[in-house]
Design an enzyme around this catalytic site. Structure first.
Site, PDB file in Angstrom:
ATOM      1  N   SER A 126       0.848  -1.187   0.000  1.00 57.20           N
ATOM      2  CA  SER A 126       0.000   0.000   0.000  1.00 57.20           C
ATOM      3  C   SER A 126       0.890   1.246   0.000  1.00 57.20           C
ATOM      4  O   SER A 126       2.081   1.180  -0.283  1.00 57.20           O
ATOM      5  CB  SER A 126      -0.939  -0.020   1.221  1.00 57.20           C
ATOM      6  OG  SER A 126      -1.912   1.000   1.098  1.00 57.20           O
ATOM      7  N   ASN A 127       0.285   2.397   0.335  1.00 57.84           N
ATOM      8  CA  ASN A 127       1.089   3.630   0.389  1.00 57.84           C
ATOM      9  C   ASN A 127       0.530   4.521   1.488  1.00 57.84           C
ATOM     10  O   ASN A 127      -0.432   4.165   2.159  1.00 57.84           O
ATOM     11  CB  ASN A 127       1.065   4.326  -0.980  1.00 57.84           C
ATOM     12  CG  ASN A 127      -0.340   4.714  -1.405  1.00 57.84           C
ATOM     13  OD1 ASN A 127      -0.996   5.512  -0.733  1.00 57.84           O
ATOM     14  ND2 ASN A 127      -0.825   4.113  -2.474  1.00 57.84           N
TER      15      ASN A 127
END
Ligand code: PMT
Length: 218
Positions: A21-22
């Protein structure tokens, strides 16, 4: 008038307990949804997993992966095409090619991951979903901000790209404030000064409303 906003990160599964993810918090997209609601739009917010609470009266569509976001936006464009679409989500560009059905057990040797491209939601708007409305992309850049934003604007046939420098600690991902440069198809740009994401969102919605009306009735 209907407006679609995408927000937040996506999660690309590796196995039942891990994902890529980020650091997107969703704050920018949720502020845009709130500002659009205040301006009287019928707002649909397609959101990755984030903490902010969806503003009152906003139609929230929760997704996890880039694929799910792509499908949610496709379905919206088919059923009730928005007049305006603003893509503020930090959609993963890559995902694990293979999603393991069981938790990967750690071993002494290194683990190599093969990644594949995810569907490009913004890039599909004109070409796959046949979207004709006012299309706004974001550009999260760490260098050559305007140049990279203009490339995205052309490549994805946007009416506007909002460029922000995500290498800074005080703007971009998970910050309370942001500073952007509006990039137009004419090649013109306009900086909007650093301010709270809420105030910036109100300014962006006002600008987009005016530009969309001008595009509709030149
Ligand atoms: O959420 P916050 O913590 O408030 O942070 C805000 C933000 C930094 C996430 C936001 O301001 C922002 O820049 N969003 C875009 C992030 C991004 O993915 O930018 P990009 O340059 O990688 O992508 C360009 C555009 O294509 C974006 O509109 C993105 O939504 C879209 N995209 C990208 C990849 C993909 N597979 N599908 C897409 O639709």
């Amino acid at each position: 008038m209907r407006i679609l906003i995408t927000a937040g990160p996506t999660r690309e599964a590796l196995d039942p307990v891990r994902f890529l993810s980020n650091r997107s918090s969703g704050k920018m997209g949720y502020a845009l949804a709130e500002a659009a609601k205040e301006e009287g739009y019928e707002v649909t917010l397609v959101s990755g997993p984030v903490t902010p609470i969806s503003p009152e009266g906003v139609n929230l569509v929760k997704v996890e992966s880039a694929q799910q976001m792509w499908e949610a936006v496709q379905s919206l464009c088919k059923s009730a095409a928005p007049d305006i679409a603003i893509h503020a989500a930090a959609v993963a560009d890559y995902r694990p090619k293979i999603v393991q059905s069981q938790k990967i057990k750690k071993r002494d040797e290194a683990l190599t991951l093969e990644l594949e491209r995810t569907p490009d939601v913004l890039g599909s708007m004109r070409t796959v979903f046949g979207y004709q409305g006012f299309l706004v992309g974001f550009a999260a850049e760490t260098e050559h901000l305007v140049e990279n934003a203009m490339t995205k604007l052309q490549r994805k046939s946007c009416d506007l790209v909002i460029a922000n420098d995500v290498s800074r600690a005080d703007t971009g991902f998970d910050s309370e404030e942001n500073e952007v440069i509006l990039c137009f198809p004419s090649g013109n740009t306009e900086p909007l000064p650093k301010q709270s994401k809420r105030s910036l969102a109100r300014e962006i919605i006002r600008r987009v409303a005016t530009l969309a009306a001008e595009k509709e009735h030149p």
